[in-house]
Design a protein around this motif. Structure first.
Motif, PDB file in Angstrom:
ATOM      1  N   GLU A 140      10.781   3.399  -0.968  1.00 22.05           N
ATOM      2  CA  GLU A 140      12.157   3.382  -1.489  1.00 22.05           C
ATOM      3  C   GLU A 140      13.312   3.636  -0.370  1.00 22.05           C
ATOM      4  OE1 GLU A 140      12.920   5.528  -5.294  1.00 22.05           O
ATOM      5  OE2 GLU A 140      12.100   4.048  -6.461  1.00 22.05           O
ATOM      6  N   PRO A 141      13.090   4.691   0.686  1.00 24.10           N
ATOM      7  CA  PRO A 141      14.123   5.103   1.647  1.00 24.10           C
ATOM      8  C   PRO A 141      14.288   3.746   2.638  1.00 24.10           C
ATOM      9  CG  PRO A 141      12.879   6.978   1.187  1.00 24.10           C
ATOM     10  CD  PRO A 141      11.999   5.833   0.455  1.00 24.10           C
ATOM     11  N   LEU A 187       0.863  -1.294   0.031  1.00 27.54           N
ATOM     12  CA  LEU A 187       0.113  -0.116   0.098  1.00 27.54           C
ATOM     13  C   LEU A 187       0.764   1.355   0.070  1.00 27.54           C
ATOM     14  CD1 LEU A 187      -2.563  -1.394   2.709  1.00 27.54           C
ATOM     15  CD2 LEU A 187      -2.693  -1.392   0.309  1.00 27.54           C
ATOM     16  N   LYS A 188       0.550   2.152  -0.822  1.00 25.07           N
ATOM     17  CA  LYS A 188       1.400   3.441  -0.888  1.00 25.07           C
ATOM     18  C   LYS A 188       0.569   4.690  -0.274  1.00 25.07           C
ATOM     19  CE  LYS A 188       3.278   4.329  -4.774  1.00 25.07           C
ATOM     20  NZ  LYS A 188       3.474   4.733  -6.106  1.00 25.07           N
ATOM     21  N   ILE A 228      13.596   9.801   7.387  1.00 26.75           N
ATOM     22  CA  ILE A 228      14.398  10.944   6.978  1.00 26.75           C
ATOM     23  C   ILE A 228      13.611  12.438   7.289  1.00 26.75           C
ATOM     24  CG2 ILE A 228      15.207   9.971   5.003  1.00 26.75           C
ATOM     25  CD1 ILE A 228      13.265  11.152   3.245  1.00 26.75           C
ATOM     26  N   TYR A 229      12.484  12.240   7.724  1.00 25.03           N
ATOM     27  CA  TYR A 229      11.550  13.227   8.251  1.00 25.03           C
ATOM     28  C   TYR A 229      11.473  13.119   9.765  1.00 25.03           C
ATOM     29  CZ  TYR A 229      10.522  14.436   3.478  1.00 25.03           C
ATOM     30  OH  TYR A 229      10.440  14.951   2.115  1.00 25.03           O
ATOM     31  N   ALA A 230      10.840  14.066  10.366  1.00 24.44           N
ATOM     32  CA  ALA A 230      10.714  14.107  11.750  1.00 24.44           C
ATOM     33  C   ALA A 230       9.540  15.011  12.340  1.00 24.44           C
ATOM     34  CB  ALA A 230      12.087  14.569  12.780  1.00 24.44           C
ATOM     35  N   LEU A 279      17.473  -3.645   0.089  1.00 24.69           N
ATOM     36  CA  LEU A 279      16.502  -3.953  -0.856  1.00 24.69           C
ATOM     37  C   LEU A 279      16.497  -3.543  -2.102  1.00 24.69           C
ATOM     38  CD1 LEU A 279      14.771  -6.756  -0.845  1.00 24.69           C
ATOM     39  CD2 LEU A 279      12.936  -5.114  -0.125  1.00 24.69           C
ATOM     40  N   ASP A 280      16.869  -4.128  -3.282  1.00 24.49           N
ATOM     41  CA  ASP A 280      16.961  -3.409  -4.666  1.00 24.49           C
ATOM     42  C   ASP A 280      15.623  -3.615  -5.290  1.00 24.49           C
ATOM     43  OD1 ASP A 280      17.994  -2.471  -7.097  1.00 24.49           O
ATOM     44  OD2 ASP A 280      18.685  -4.375  -7.625  1.00 24.49           O
ATOM     45  N   LEU A 281      14.696  -2.744  -4.718  1.00 22.27           N
ATOM     46  CA  LEU A 281      13.268  -2.582  -5.170  1.00 22.27           C
ATOM     47  C   LEU A 281      13.088  -1.267  -5.410  1.00 22.27           C
ATOM     48  CD1 LEU A 281      11.078  -5.198  -3.245  1.00 22.27           C
ATOM     49  CD2 LEU A 281      12.146  -5.456  -5.515  1.00 22.27           C
ATOM     50  N   THR A 282      12.028  -0.718  -6.353  1.00 19.32           N
ATOM     51  CA  THR A 282      11.688   0.427  -6.708  1.00 19.32           C
ATOM     52  C   THR A 282      10.425   0.609  -5.840  1.00 19.32           C
ATOM     53  OG1 THR A 282      10.890  -0.145  -8.756  1.00 19.32           O
ATOM     54  CG2 THR A 282      13.398   0.593  -8.820  1.00 19.32           C
TER      55      THR A 282
END
Length: 306
Positions: free
Chosen positions: A210-211, A202-203, A273-275, A218-221
């Motif tokens: 990706e991050p 789910l997106k 990467i966010y907070a 893991l080599d996934l896009t």
């Protein structure tokens, strides 16, 4: 006869309070006309006196601990009392009566999922600690302007922390990890990271996969053709219904994990990467109430999840 406690020097307290408030030894030194080394010495002296670290030394600089924020708030309140005591305008019986703590209403703009799943369950503790401050939550996805037109005093935002025209202070990082419902694929959870390539992912519009893929090697896009959601609430509701696997923030799924509505996949720790940031305007007339909220947020972030 009761012996009065020996207090730290006033300059030490001022240096520490400024370092916490500005989140920088350098900016504290500039404000107080000291050297950065002098501010650092004052802070170390206070840490030695209390027997506990008040700043975490990281690559990005010294980061105040939750205990530091609580102590800085108490010092700030004490300094304000001293300043009023030596202000000629505060003398007289009428001023003395006016020193009683007045009720303050603080309007807080916050994302709905964070308000519902993290902030609201904790508000009773805030009310007990600061009964004179009334928090009014405005649940919204749009960025508040924090001016008189929108009537918002403080915002809790999730992002990089760089917003023009406002003060922003990080109070909590986020751990991210995949979660699924026990009913998804009849409970057959993927065993390896690579197995995610064969799952429905789910997106979330603002939380790409990706991050996390990169962090675990893991080599996934980014998954294509997967269900996409504009807000975290819809994403997690879909995951709980068994529609697929979601990449979740720890703060939003603590209760669902405890109740068994969601299951965490793997224990690999990945920091987003966010907070979370508390955001306000420097010229706000409700500075003391905002400072109380800031200190409380840091204290809550230091508690165990949930």
């Amino acid at each position: 006869m009761h012996k009065r406690p020996h207090l730290p020097p006033l300059q030490t307290l001022r240096a520490f309070e400024a370092a916490v408030r500005l989140a920088s030894f350098t900016r504290a030194a500039d404000e107080l006309a000291l050297t950065q080394g002098a501010v650092s010495q004052h802070v170390r002296a206070l840490e030695a006196r209390l027997g506990t670290p008040l700043f975490a030394r990281e690559r990005s600089g010294a980061v105040p601990t939750p205990r530091a924020h609580e102590l800085a708030l108490q010092i700030r309140q004490g300094l304000n009392v001293l300043e009023r005591a030596f202000d000629p305008l505060t003398h007289g019986a009428s001023r003395a009566r006016g020193r009683m703590r007045e009720s303050v209403r603080l309007t807080v703009s916050v994302l709905p999922p964070f308000a519902d799943r993290w902030l609201t369950p904790r508000l009773d503790r805030f009310k007990r600690k600061y009964p004179h401050i009334e928090l009014v939550l405005r649940k919204e996805a749009a960025l508040a302007r924090l001016d008189r037109r929108d009537g918002v005093d403080v915002a809790l935002r999730y992002g990089p922390g760089a917003w023009p025209g406002v003060q922003a202070e990080r109070f909590m990082e986020e751990e991210i990890f995949p979660v699924m419902s026990p009913v998804y694929r009849n409970g057959a959870a993927p065993r390896r990271f690579a197995d995610l390539a064969h799952c429905t992912l789910l997106k979330h519009r603002a939380q790409p996969w990706e991050p996390w893929f990169q962090a675990v090697g893991l080599d996934l896009t980014e998954p294509r053709g997967a269900p996409r959601f504009d807000d975290a609430r819809g994403l997690l509701d879909a995951a709980e219904q068994g529609q697929g696997i979601a990449l979740a923030r720890a703060s939003l799924v603590a209760q669902a994990l405890r109740e068994g509505r969601l299951v965490r996949l793997w224990k690999r720790r990945v920091t987003d990467i966010y907070a979370h940031f508390v955001v306000w305007r420097a010229d706000s007339p409700k500075r003391e109430a905002i400072e109380a909220l800031r200190a409380w947020l840091h204290s809550e972030a230091g508690r165990r999840a949930g």
